[in-house]
Motif scaffolding. Structure first.
Motif, PDB file in Angstrom:
ATOM      1  N   PRO A   1       0.833  -1.202   0.000  1.00 52.73           N
ATOM      2  CA  PRO A   1       0.000   0.000   0.000  1.00 52.73           C
ATOM      3  C   PRO A   1       0.869   1.254   0.000  1.00 52.73           C
ATOM      4  O   PRO A   1       1.736   1.399   0.859  1.00 52.73           O
ATOM      5  N   LEU A   2       0.674   2.117  -0.972  1.00 51.96           N
ATOM      6  CA  LEU A   2       1.461   3.339  -1.075  1.00 51.96           C
ATOM      7  C   LEU A   2       0.620   4.546  -0.686  1.00 51.96           C
ATOM      8  O   LEU A   2      -0.577   4.581  -0.943  1.00 51.96           O
ATOM      9  N   ALA A   3       1.268   5.544  -0.088  1.00 51.13           N
ATOM     10  CA  ALA A   3       0.631   6.826   0.203  1.00 51.13           C
ATOM     11  C   ALA A   3       1.331   7.854  -0.680  1.00 51.13           C
ATOM     12  O   ALA A   3       2.319   8.458  -0.275  1.00 51.13           O
ATOM     13  N   GLY A   4       0.867   7.991  -1.909  1.00 50.43           N
ATOM     14  CA  GLY A   4       1.546   8.853  -2.878  1.00 50.43           C
ATOM     15  C   GLY A   4       2.805   8.160  -3.363  1.00 50.43           C
ATOM     16  O   GLY A   4       2.746   7.099  -3.966  1.00 50.43           O
ATOM     17  N   THR A   5       3.961   8.752  -3.040  1.00 55.06           N
ATOM     18  CA  THR A   5       5.232   8.150  -3.455  1.00 55.06           C
ATOM     19  C   THR A   5       5.983   7.532  -2.278  1.00 55.06           C
ATOM     20  O   THR A   5       7.139   7.151  -2.414  1.00 55.06           O
ATOM     21  N   THR A   6       5.341   7.433  -1.122  1.00 57.65           N
ATOM     22  CA  THR A   6       5.979   6.895   0.071  1.00 57.65           C
ATOM     23  C   THR A   6       5.082   5.837   0.706  1.00 57.65           C
ATOM     24  O   THR A   6       4.073   5.438   0.123  1.00 57.65           O
ATOM     25  N   ILE A   7       5.455   5.381   1.912  1.00 59.39           N
ATOM     26  CA  ILE A   7       4.634   4.402   2.631  1.00 59.39           C
ATOM     27  C   ILE A   7       3.715   5.146   3.602  1.00 59.39           C
ATOM     28  O   ILE A   7       4.000   6.280   3.973  1.00 59.39           O
ATOM     29  N   PRO A   8       2.605   4.531   4.038  1.00 59.12           N
ATOM     30  CA  PRO A   8       1.648   5.259   4.880  1.00 59.12           C
ATOM     31  C   PRO A   8       2.155   5.598   6.289  1.00 59.12           C
ATOM     32  O   PRO A   8       1.780   6.618   6.842  1.00 59.12           O
ATOM     33  N   TYR A   9       2.978   4.736   6.885  1.00 63.80           N
ATOM     34  CA  TYR A   9       3.446   5.003   8.248  1.00 63.80           C
ATOM     35  C   TYR A   9       4.768   4.276   8.502  1.00 63.80           C
ATOM     36  O   TYR A   9       5.200   3.452   7.705  1.00 63.80           O
TER      37      TYR A   9
ATOM     38  N   GLU B   1      12.986   0.257  -4.727  1.00 64.22           N
ATOM     39  CA  GLU B   1      12.908   0.738  -6.109  1.00 64.22           C
ATOM     40  C   GLU B   1      11.992  -0.159  -6.938  1.00 64.22           C
ATOM     41  O   GLU B   1      11.194   0.321  -7.735  1.00 64.22           O
ATOM     42  N   ALA B   2      12.098  -1.474  -6.737  1.00 62.31           N
ATOM     43  CA  ALA B   2      11.254  -2.417  -7.467  1.00 62.31           C
ATOM     44  C   ALA B   2       9.784  -2.246  -7.090  1.00 62.31           C
ATOM     45  O   ALA B   2       8.898  -2.428  -7.914  1.00 62.31           O
ATOM     46  N   ALA B   3       9.531  -1.864  -5.823  1.00 61.81           N
ATOM     47  CA  ALA B   3       8.159  -1.661  -5.358  1.00 61.81           C
ATOM     48  C   ALA B   3       7.564  -0.351  -5.881  1.00 61.81           C
ATOM     49  O   ALA B   3       6.350  -0.174  -5.852  1.00 61.81           O
ATOM     50  N   GLY B   4       8.405   0.573  -6.333  1.00 65.50           N
ATOM     51  CA  GLY B   4       7.910   1.837  -6.864  1.00 65.50           C
ATOM     52  C   GLY B   4       7.820   2.933  -5.826  1.00 65.50           C
ATOM     53  O   GLY B   4       7.160   3.948  -6.042  1.00 65.50           O
ATOM     54  N   ILE B   5       8.488   2.747  -4.689  1.00 60.99           N
ATOM     55  CA  ILE B   5       8.510   3.780  -3.646  1.00 60.99           C
ATOM     56  C   ILE B   5       9.597   4.787  -4.009  1.00 60.99           C
ATOM     57  O   ILE B   5      10.734   4.410  -4.275  1.00 60.99           O
TER      58      ILE B   5
END
Length: 193
Positions: free
Chosen positions: A79-87, A120-124
């Motif tokens: 689960p992504l929050a924009g270009t980062t992780i949620p928490y 990087e592979a996850a797209g973060i």
């Protein structure tokens, strides 16, 4: 508490593979040393789907192919929050411990080694990380995958929890209605269904 993860079909996705580590393993036998290779590969679509695989074979290309196939079998959705992780998340796998922190847009991936490859592979795109404990590339990559797998979408989790709370409230109100209707029947009133 282990939750069943839904399997992601790799055929539907455009996946890119990245080799993290190749390890030469020497097994001492009667006639001398027998060499084999292990390869750690990360695969992802750059849009929240990522997987890692460890392949072992007597030759490097075979080990890489095996690792790639295993990585495609073990895909997870992040689960992504924009270009980062949620928490923020801190996870331990073996002696490797990984800390992942969300970052403001434009920060970039502040990570090293196998953590960077997995993210990087996850797209973060924006994240702060720190590898605590062991520097073993395989365990650090597995700890990163474990952390990403444990992340939940806050909105979905909140809705799920509130949904459970609402169901219990509805059950309580329906039992109160049943009690009042049974009291009416005892008092001589008729119950209409």
């Amino acid at each position: 508490m282990k939750e069943l993860l839904t399997k992601i079909e790799p055929a539907e996705l455009v996946l890119t593979d990245k080799l993290i580590n190749i390890n030469r393993v020497a097994k001492v036998m009667k006639g001398g040393k027998r060499l084999s290779f292990s390869a750690l590969v990360v695969t992802g679509d750059g849009n929240g789907t990522v997987g890692i695989g460890l392949g072992k074979a007597n030759e490097v290309p075979l080990a890489i192919n095996k690792a790639s196939a295993i990585a495609k079998k073990n895909l997870i959705k992040v689960p992504l929050a924009g270009t980062t992780i949620p928490y923020e998340m801190k996870v331990k796998f073996g002696a490797a411990q990984v800390l992942l922190k969300p970052a403001a847009p434009g920060t970039g991936i502040i990570a090293g080694g196998s953590i960077r490859a997995v993210l990087e592979a996850a797209g973060i795109k924006d994240i702060l990380t720190k590898s605590l404990g062991s520097a073993n590339r395989i365990n650090v990559a597995k700890a990163t995958m474990l952390a990403l797998g444990q992340l939940k979408d806050p909105k979905e989790e909140l809705a799920r929890r509130r949904g459970v709370a609402n169901e219990t409230a509805e059950k309580g109100s329906s039992s109160a209605e049943k009690r009042s209707s049974s009291a009416e029947v005892e008092a001589g009133g008729e119950e209409v269904l």
